[in-house]
Design a protein around this motif. Structure first.
Motif, short mmCIF file in Angstrom:
data_model
loop_
_atom_site.label_atom_id
_atom_site.label_comp_id
_atom_site.label_asym_id
_atom_site.label_seq_id
_atom_site.Cartn_x
_atom_site.Cartn_y
_atom_site.Cartn_z
N ARG A 1 45.29 41.88 -17.70
CA ARG A 1 46.72 41.61 -17.93
C ARG A 1 46.95 40.11 -18.14
NH1 ARG A 1 50.81 44.97 -16.87
NH2 ARG A 1 52.80 44.00 -17.11
N LYS A 2 46.33 39.33 -17.30
CA LYS A 2 46.49 37.87 -17.40
C LYS A 2 45.98 37.37 -18.76
CE LYS A 2 45.08 33.77 -14.66
NZ LYS A 2 45.24 32.71 -15.42
N ALA A 3 44.79 37.84 -19.15
CA ALA A 3 44.20 37.36 -20.41
C ALA A 3 45.11 37.73 -21.59
CB ALA A 3 42.81 37.98 -20.59
N GLU B 1 50.47 39.27 -12.20
CA GLU B 1 49.53 38.15 -12.03
C GLU B 1 50.21 36.79 -12.24
OE1 GLU B 1 48.82 36.56 -15.11
OE2 GLU B 1 50.38 38.02 -15.67
N GLY B 2 51.53 36.80 -12.35
CA GLY B 2 52.27 35.54 -12.27
C GLY B 2 52.61 34.88 -13.59
N ILE C 1 44.05 44.95 -28.42
CA ILE C 1 44.66 46.29 -28.48
C ILE C 1 44.32 47.06 -27.20
CG2 ILE C 1 44.67 48.49 -29.73
CD1 ILE C 1 43.92 46.81 -32.29
N ASP C 2 43.06 46.97 -26.79
CA ASP C 2 42.63 47.66 -25.58
C ASP C 2 43.35 47.09 -24.35
OD1 ASP C 2 40.74 49.52 -24.25
OD2 ASP C 2 40.05 47.65 -23.31
N MET D 1 47.64 48.00 -20.14
CA MET D 1 48.81 47.54 -19.39
C MET D 1 49.92 48.59 -19.36
SD MET D 1 49.08 43.62 -20.73
CE MET D 1 50.85 43.56 -20.65
N THR D 2 49.77 49.64 -20.16
CA THR D 2 50.85 50.63 -20.26
C THR D 2 50.55 51.85 -19.39
OG1 THR D 2 49.81 51.90 -22.03
CG2 THR D 2 51.13 50.00 -22.70
#
Ligand code: SAM
Length: 233
Positions: free
Chosen positions: A24-26, A61-62, A192-193, A198-199
């Motif tokens: 998620r952060k990346a 993750e902020g 894309i992955d 994240m969904t």
């Protein structure tokens, strides 16, 4: 700080794991969700004082709280039930305060928050309205009806649109609904992955449907966010 109480108080069994938090952060740091981040930063800049108490409910993750800190100078206090998410936030060392907590029992004082934001997370009216000061604001963001529709078209035979419903609330007054919509080009299979993961769809999609993303190296998708600005009367 871990302020969880009850059965899972070490935070190890609940919430997103380390890999999900890192991915998620990346993804967010590539700037794909900048239109939403920019809205939030501008709104907070224009509608709060420098010493306002700002909270990020389910802060992940902020990414957003960090941007608010960097771009407005406001100190944010963020919490999430996932220990791994909070660890990543804390590593940003940006002067914000992060802790592990459950939104059903928020360890913040009653009527202590000027503005809270709450993105893509469960809604808990009673606690949200308890922590807000009188005339305090909460910004809730849910997926708009067309959010990521192209991704769903790739995965499913009969893709559906999101309902975009406002949160159900009796104590908080919805003052404004703002739509933020934009098309972005996801530039790699990795992006894309990461977005797919994240969904919530990621967890409800059959393995044979997930395979449909193999070999897709770029994809234009619609970002569609519904922002509800609410006030505690
Ligand atoms: C879809 S993520 C959104 C994170 C962040 N707001 C963002 O947009 O990047 C939802 C977050 O809600 C957190 N969450 C879910 N249930 C929660 C609860 N009961 N209390 C606190 N956090 C919770 C999850 O751990 C996750 O980090």
């Amino acid at each position: 700080m871990n302020l969880l109480t009850g059965n899972h108080k070490d935070g190890s069994l609940i919430g997103d794991n380390k890999e999900m938090a890192k991915s998620r952060k990346a993804f967010l740091e590539k700037g794909y969700f900048n239109p939403l981040k920019n809205f939030l930063v501008t709104y907070i800049n224009e509608n709060t004082d420098e010493d306002a108490v700002v909270a990020d409910i389910c802060s992940g993750e902020g990414y957003y709280s960090h941007s608010v800190r960097e771009e407005t100078g406001r100190q944010v206090c963020g919490f999430d039930i996932s220990k791994e998410m909070v660890k990543l936030s804390a590593k940003r060392k940006n002067g914000n305060i992060y802790f592990v907590a459950n939104l059903s029992k928020i360890p913040l004082e009653t009527e202590s928050v000027d503005l809270a934001f709450h993105l893509f997370a469960p809604f808990q009216e009673k606690e949200f309205s308890r922590i807000l000061k009188e005339n305090g604001t909460i910004i809730t963001v849910v997926s708009g009806e067309n959010h990521l529709f192209e991704l769903k078209e790739l995965l499913y035979d009969t893709p559906y649109k999101n309902d975009e419903k406002p949160p159900e609330t009796e104590n908080l007054q919805i003052k404004e609904k703002i739509k933020i919509s934009e098309k972005v080009l996801l530039r790699s299979a990795e992006d894309i992955d990461a977005l797919f993961r994240m969904t919530p769809y990621y967890y409800h999609t059959r393995p044979e449907d997930k395979m449909k993303l193999q070999g897709v190296e770029s994809l234009e998708v619609t970002l569609d966010f519904a922002v509800y600005v609410m006030k505690k009367p």
